[in-house]
Design an enzyme around this catalytic site. Structure first.
Site, PDB file in Angstrom:
ATOM      1  N   HIS A  21       0.826  -1.209   0.000  1.00  0.00           N
ATOM      2  CA  HIS A  21       0.000   0.000   0.000  1.00  0.00           C
ATOM      3  C   HIS A  21       0.862   1.262   0.000  1.00  0.00           C
ATOM      4  O   HIS A  21       0.363   2.346  -0.269  1.00  0.00           O
ATOM      5  CB  HIS A  21      -0.922  -0.017   1.220  1.00  0.00           C
ATOM      6  CG  HIS A  21      -2.344   0.363   0.937  1.00  0.00           C
ATOM      7  ND1 HIS A  21      -2.928   0.321  -0.320  1.00  0.00           N
ATOM      8  CD2 HIS A  21      -3.320   0.793   1.767  1.00  0.00           C
ATOM      9  CE1 HIS A  21      -4.193   0.706  -0.238  1.00  0.00           C
ATOM     10  NE2 HIS A  21      -4.446   1.006   1.014  1.00  0.00           N
ATOM     11  N   ASN A  67      -6.916   6.700   3.531  1.00  0.00           N
ATOM     12  CA  ASN A  67      -8.341   6.934   3.308  1.00  0.00           C
ATOM     13  C   ASN A  67      -8.759   8.392   3.408  1.00  0.00           C
ATOM     14  O   ASN A  67      -9.904   8.718   3.103  1.00  0.00           O
ATOM     15  CB  ASN A  67      -9.169   6.075   4.268  1.00  0.00           C
ATOM     16  CG  ASN A  67      -8.945   4.590   4.027  1.00  0.00           C
ATOM     17  OD1 ASN A  67      -8.293   4.192   3.069  1.00  0.00           O
ATOM     18  ND2 ASN A  67      -9.488   3.778   4.901  1.00  0.00           N
ATOM     19  N   ASP A  92      -0.846   2.496  -5.427  1.00  0.00           N
ATOM     20  CA  ASP A  92      -0.680   1.061  -5.644  1.00  0.00           C
ATOM     21  C   ASP A  92      -1.938   0.518  -6.306  1.00  0.00           C
ATOM     22  O   ASP A  92      -3.011   1.085  -6.156  1.00  0.00           O
ATOM     23  CB  ASP A  92      -0.442   0.345  -4.303  1.00  0.00           C
ATOM     24  CG  ASP A  92      -1.604   0.492  -3.351  1.00  0.00           C
ATOM     25  OD1 ASP A  92      -2.353  -0.486  -3.149  1.00  0.00           O
ATOM     26  OD2 ASP A  92      -1.798   1.598  -2.793  1.00  0.00           O
ATOM     27  N   ASN A 113      -9.540   3.325  -1.733  1.00  0.00           N
ATOM     28  CA  ASN A 113     -10.076   4.329  -0.812  1.00  0.00           C
ATOM     29  C   ASN A 113      -9.352   5.667  -0.881  1.00  0.00           C
ATOM     30  O   ASN A 113      -9.962   6.716  -0.679  1.00  0.00           O
ATOM     31  CB  ASN A 113     -10.069   3.789   0.620  1.00  0.00           C
ATOM     32  CG  ASN A 113     -11.071   2.666   0.793  1.00  0.00           C
ATOM     33  OD1 ASN A 113     -12.104   2.631   0.132  1.00  0.00           O
ATOM     34  ND2 ASN A 113     -10.755   1.736   1.680  1.00  0.00           N
TER      35      ASN A 113
END
Length: 187
Positions: A21, A67, A92, A113
């Site tokens: 991530h 997020n 990513d 997100n």
């Protein structure tokens, strides 16, 4: 001098270092190191400024967690009075094989997100993004564990060359535009 906000998505904290991530953070770190500059703490993140020919690239690693990345993007776009076409988000992507990169001028969040929050904060999905493939070798229902998991050693060994290629794509976007970068790097 043309100025660009290059937003490198990731999660802050040592527990997230080297995770899939954080591919965006890894690219930002690579570009700063390549240019011999350091990140400094600023509002909503860390920033490093890189000069490439007639362009200034403001590399932003948001401190808002993935997020809520849009909060940092909106703040810096407004503060620097940048047009939307001068934004590139590095993210990513599990839909791409490990190491593949895909430049897009706009598009959906594809369930990511961070991209969803950026679109919400900016009120549009019409911003460029560079997707860095992390693969999708995980059992059904284990996506979160996969993206928050670390790259295995054999993939980490390939990262320097992959980050160099992605860095060249970012520079091409800034110097020659999204169409040029897409033609030369989306393979």
């Amino acid at each position: 001098m043309k100025r660009y906000l290059i937003t490198c998505l990731g999660n802050i904290g040592p527990e997230y270092a080297g995770t899939r991530h954080n591919a965006g953070f890894m690219l930002g770190d690579h570009m700063a190191e390549e240019a011999g500059v350091s990140f400094t703490s600023c509002r909503y993140g860390d920033m490093a400024k890189v000069k490439v020919k007639n362009c200034e690239l403001m590399l932003l690693k948001p401190s808002t967690f993935m997020n809520l990345s849009g909060v940092a993007v909106r703040y810096w776009m407004n503060k620097e009075k940048l047009p939307l076409e001068n934004l590139l988000v590095i993210v990513d992507d599990i839909a791409l094989p490990f190491g593949a990169i895909r430049m897009r001028k706009q598009g959906s969040d594809a369930g990511h997100n961070g991209l969803r929050n950026i679109a919400s904060e900016l009120g549009t999905q019409n911003y460029a993004r560079l997707r860095f493939g992390v693969g999708n070798d995980f059992p059904k229902g284990c996506q979160v564990d996969y993206v928050l998991g670390k790259f295995p050693p054999e993939e980490m060994a390939e990262m320097p060359a992959l980050l160099k290629k992605a860095s060249e794509a970012v520079k091409a976007f800034c110097l020659s535009g999204a169409d040029f970068a897409m033609t030369h790097f989306n393979k």
